[in-house]
Scaffold this motif. Structure first.
Motif, short mmCIF file in Angstrom:
data_model
loop_
_atom_site.label_atom_id
_atom_site.label_comp_id
_atom_site.label_asym_id
_atom_site.label_seq_id
_atom_site.Cartn_x
_atom_site.Cartn_y
_atom_site.Cartn_z
N VAL A 264 -3.77 52.20 -1.17
CA VAL A 264 -3.97 51.11 -2.12
C VAL A 264 -5.44 50.73 -2.25
O VAL A 264 -5.91 50.34 -3.34
CB VAL A 264 -3.11 49.88 -1.74
N LYS A 265 -6.21 50.84 -1.17
CA LYS A 265 -7.62 50.46 -1.21
C LYS A 265 -8.43 51.33 -2.16
O LYS A 265 -9.42 50.88 -2.74
CB LYS A 265 -8.22 50.53 0.20
N SER A 266 -7.99 52.58 -2.32
CA SER A 266 -8.72 53.49 -3.23
C SER A 266 -8.42 53.19 -4.69
O SER A 266 -9.17 53.58 -5.58
CB SER A 266 -8.36 54.94 -2.92
N LEU A 267 -7.31 52.49 -4.95
CA LEU A 267 -6.91 52.17 -6.32
C LEU A 267 -7.49 50.85 -6.81
O LEU A 267 -7.77 50.69 -8.01
CB LEU A 267 -5.38 52.12 -6.41
N LEU A 268 -7.70 49.91 -5.91
CA LEU A 268 -8.11 48.56 -6.30
C LEU A 268 -9.42 48.51 -7.11
O LEU A 268 -9.50 47.74 -8.07
CB LEU A 268 -8.20 47.66 -5.07
N PRO A 269 -10.46 49.28 -6.75
CA PRO A 269 -11.68 49.22 -7.56
C PRO A 269 -11.45 49.60 -9.03
O PRO A 269 -12.02 48.98 -9.93
CB PRO A 269 -12.62 50.22 -6.87
N PHE A 295 7.38 52.58 -4.50
CA PHE A 295 7.81 51.29 -3.97
C PHE A 295 6.88 50.80 -2.86
O PHE A 295 6.61 49.59 -2.75
CB PHE A 295 9.25 51.38 -3.46
N THR A 296 6.38 51.72 -2.04
CA THR A 296 5.43 51.33 -0.99
C THR A 296 4.16 50.76 -1.59
O THR A 296 3.64 49.73 -1.15
CB THR A 296 5.09 52.53 -0.09
N LEU A 297 3.66 51.43 -2.63
CA LEU A 297 2.43 50.96 -3.29
C LEU A 297 2.65 49.60 -3.93
O LEU A 297 1.80 48.70 -3.81
CB LEU A 297 1.99 51.97 -4.36
N LEU A 298 3.77 49.42 -4.63
CA LEU A 298 4.02 48.13 -5.29
C LEU A 298 4.16 47.01 -4.27
O LEU A 298 3.73 45.87 -4.52
CB LEU A 298 5.25 48.23 -6.17
N ASP A 299 4.77 47.30 -3.12
CA ASP A 299 4.86 46.29 -2.07
C ASP A 299 3.46 45.86 -1.61
O ASP A 299 3.21 44.67 -1.38
CB ASP A 299 5.64 46.84 -0.87
N GLU A 300 2.56 46.83 -1.48
CA GLU A 300 1.20 46.52 -1.04
C GLU A 300 0.42 45.78 -2.12
O GLU A 300 -0.34 44.85 -1.83
CB GLU A 300 0.49 47.81 -0.63
N LEU A 301 0.59 46.19 -3.37
CA LEU A 301 -0.11 45.52 -4.46
C LEU A 301 0.36 44.07 -4.59
O LEU A 301 -0.42 43.17 -4.92
CB LEU A 301 0.14 46.27 -5.78
N ARG A 303 1.04 42.08 -2.34
CA ARG A 303 0.37 41.25 -1.34
C ARG A 303 -1.12 41.10 -1.59
O ARG A 303 -1.83 40.47 -0.80
CB ARG A 303 0.60 41.85 0.06
N THR A 304 -1.60 41.66 -2.70
CA THR A 304 -3.02 41.63 -3.03
C THR A 304 -3.35 40.42 -3.90
O THR A 304 -2.70 40.21 -4.92
CB THR A 304 -3.43 42.92 -3.77
N PRO A 305 -4.34 39.60 -3.54
CA PRO A 305 -4.71 38.44 -4.35
C PRO A 305 -5.08 38.85 -5.78
O PRO A 305 -5.75 39.86 -5.99
CB PRO A 305 -5.93 37.88 -3.62
N GLY A 306 -4.60 38.08 -6.74
CA GLY A 306 -4.92 38.34 -8.15
C GLY A 306 -3.94 39.27 -8.83
O GLY A 306 -4.06 39.52 -10.03
N ALA A 313 8.63 47.88 -10.52
CA ALA A 313 7.63 48.92 -10.77
C ALA A 313 6.59 48.49 -11.80
O ALA A 313 6.11 49.30 -12.58
CB ALA A 313 8.30 50.21 -11.21
N ALA A 314 6.22 47.22 -11.80
CA ALA A 314 5.20 46.75 -12.72
C ALA A 314 4.46 45.55 -12.15
O ALA A 314 5.04 44.77 -11.37
CB ALA A 314 5.83 46.38 -14.07
N ILE A 315 3.20 45.41 -12.51
CA ILE A 315 2.38 44.29 -12.05
C ILE A 315 1.64 43.69 -13.24
O ILE A 315 1.50 44.31 -14.29
CB ILE A 315 1.36 44.71 -10.98
N ILE A 316 1.16 42.48 -13.02
CA ILE A 316 0.25 41.83 -13.97
C ILE A 316 -1.01 41.47 -13.22
O ILE A 316 -0.97 40.96 -12.10
CB ILE A 316 0.89 40.56 -14.59
N ILE A 317 -2.14 41.76 -13.84
CA ILE A 317 -3.43 41.37 -13.27
C ILE A 317 -4.04 40.30 -14.16
O ILE A 317 -4.12 40.47 -15.38
CB ILE A 317 -4.38 42.58 -13.16
#
Length: 317
Positions: A264-269, A295-301, A303-306, A313-317
């Motif tokens: 996940v750290k490599s994707l955040l930037p 599912f593992t990635l989405l669980d980690e995302l 927990r990410t601020p913002g 299987a979807a997020i909002i930033i």
């Protein structure tokens, strides 16, 4: 900004979730009776279609709106041993049912012809095989009831000792493709020859979308920052929702191979840079863990601020 995530081919979350069943050429060639050969191919295709149907239902249940069909759906589809088999007509209803199911569940389908599909090859036999592969994929999307739109991911190919000549050859062969095939093609940057900047120039010239592979860019670039390229990459998609590929290196020594999960750290930037444009896009996960990696990635995302998870299987930033 809404970002949806999907995965490739195999669903580990269901029993017997691989639609890649096939038969070896050696085994098929030992069968002397042509009808017996066809019966075996029919049996395997029926299994693959049913598995794909179960995968689409699984995706629907988990709000996964992005899925890459296996290129092995039809066993030996482009091999001479299966020549003349009109599988699209024989399984017309099954293909149509899959297409309806995907559309009703708002699942975006795509495919990725294998790395031997080389439009810029100087060898006539390789080019002929590549065209057969593209026609096969086109026939699948026709059978699914999908009109031409960005669905087939393709690499630019090899360098063949001269990068410019190889790109020019790609342009000529791309222009010569039937409209229904050409309009389905999305071009991807690779990790050995053609950078994202190279493919961006190519896509602008051809009027084709660029599917950005973030991992490939990290392996091969000339110092370009994705934050500088992203708005131009998005523009190649016009009104169509852009799509990218993500994966993580297997190890420091083997950076090109894909790991089981996504770091996940490599994707955040990239997500941070992309959020400045505020354009919705899709993410295809190319990890060995398939839906497990999703599912593992989405669980980690989550927990990410913002970042807010709005579906499985979807997020909002």
């Amino acid at each position: 900004m809404l970002i949806r995530f999907g995965y490739v081919a195999i669903a580990f979350g269901i029993k017997e979730g691989s639609p890649n069943k096939t038969v070896t050429v050696k085994k098929l060639s030992k069968l002397e009776n042509a009808e017996v050969k066809l019966d075996l191919l029919r049996k395997i295709l029926r299994q693959n279609l049913e598995t794909t149907r179960r995968i689409l239902l699984y995706n629907q249940a988990h709000n996964i709106h992005l899925y890459r069909l296996t290129s092995k759906l039809v066993p030996l589809a482009t091999h001479p041993e299966a020549e003349g088999w009109d599988y699209c007509s024989e399984f017309k209803e099954e293909f149509a049912d899959l297409g309806r199911l995907a559309r009703e569940s708002h699942c975006r389908l795509s495919a990725h012809p294998d790395h031997f599909t080389l439009l810029n090859s100087p060898k006539s036999d390789v080019l002929a095989a590549s065209l057969r592969e593209l026609k096969y994929h086109d026939s699948i999307f026709r059978a699914l009831g999908y009109p031409p739109s960005p669905q087939l991911v393709l690499h630019a190919g090899g360098m063949y000792k001269n990068k410019k000549q190889s790109l020019d050859r790609f342009c000529r062969e791309f222009a010569a493709l039937p409209d229904t095939i050409r309009q389905r093609i999305i071009i991807e940057n690779d990790d050995k020859v053609y950078t994202a900047a190279d493919i961006l120039s190519l896509c602008k010239k051809l009027g084709a979308p660029l599917v950005l592979d973030v991992h490939h860019h990290n392996c091969l670039n000339n110092g370009e920052e994705l934050s500088e390229l992203w708005s131009e990459i998005v523009s190649t998609w016009g009104d169509v929702r852009p799509k990218i590929h993500i994966s993580s290196p297997k190890s420091e020594k083997d950076r090109r191979s894909h790991a089981e999960l996504i770091n996940v750290k490599s994707l955040l930037p990239f997500l941070s840079a992309a959020s400045k444009l505020d354009r919705d896009f899709d993410v295809m996960i190319e990890a060995k863990g398939k839906d497990r990696a999703l599912f593992t990635l989405l669980d980690e995302l989550e927990r990410t601020p913002g970042i807010k998870r709005v579906e499985e299987a979807a997020i909002i930033i």
